[in-house]
Scaffold this motif. Structure first.
Motif: not given
Length: 225
Positions: A188-214
């Protein structure tokens, strides 16, 4: 390119056995400037999957407005919304599902067929994405001939095939071990950098949530600040 999502007093009510079920209750938020990784978090039933469905134009809100890059998708006709979604929204489903009777190449090219891309454009794009995702050697294989990691990458390749503005992922790591969770997040990080895509992810995993820009936190359909 930075993208933006705005919810303006969004409500979504379903009717189950003639009884109203409120999925989203007067939700308003806007993405902060420069956000590339937005995470919507909350327990099961909090409304996060509904929020993704609304952003993707797969459902319409009961009331309120949703703006993507200042375009009000809730004001679009059904035909306009379908065209917008084909060109600008990529979706990764939770199970990384691939059509079992289609080759890897046919699977990842499905969005191009629906968008009427020319054969030459399709060939160029397939080559580029297959190389980017490390799948070039497997394009003729059926899903049963692929590893779990290759299936993950193929599902992501299909979702980004049209180089969407927004990539939606609903609990894409819920069935993965920590190693493969890290692999998917790195992609996902590579995709954001290569294509300028915004990634929107739904999760209950707080370790992933902690990596969010928002972070958008929902509880019983309401936004928690």
């Amino acid at each position: 390119m930075a993208h933006s999502i705005v919810f303006q007093s969004v409500n979504k009510t379903y009717h189950v056995s003639n009884q109203p079920v409120i999925a989203l209750d007067d939700v308003s938020f806007s993405t902060q400037p420069g956000v590339g990784f937005l995470v919507i978090t909350g327990a099961s039933g909090s409304g996060k999957s509904t929020a993704l469905q609304l952003i993707g134009g797969l459902e319409a809100p009961t009331s309120g407005h949703i703006l993507i890059d200042n375009q009000d998708i809730t004001a679009m006709s059904a035909k306009e919304l379908i065209a917008f979604r084909k060109r600008h929204i990529g979706i990764i489903f939770q199970q990384f599902y691939l059509e079992p009777t289609l080759t890897l190449q046919q699977n990842i090219e499905l969005p191009a067929i629906f968008a009427n891309l020319s054969k030459s454009e399709r060939a160029t794009r397939t080559k580029e994405i297959a190389e980017f995702m490390g799948l070039s050697e497997h394009l003729s294989h059926l899903p049963t001939q692929l590893s779990g990691g290759q299936i993950q990458r193929a599902a992501i390749a299909r979702a980004i095939y049209m180089q969407p503005r927004i990539l939606l992922a609903d609990e894409p790591t819920s069935n993965l071990d920590p190693k493969n969770v890290a692999v998917v997040l790195d992609l996902f990080s590579q995709i954001r950098q290569k294509y300028g895509t915004m990634v929107i992810l739904a999760t209950h995993d707080q370790s992933i949530a902690a990596q969010a820009d928002q972070l958008i936190h929902l509880e019983n359909g309401r936004l928690i600040h």
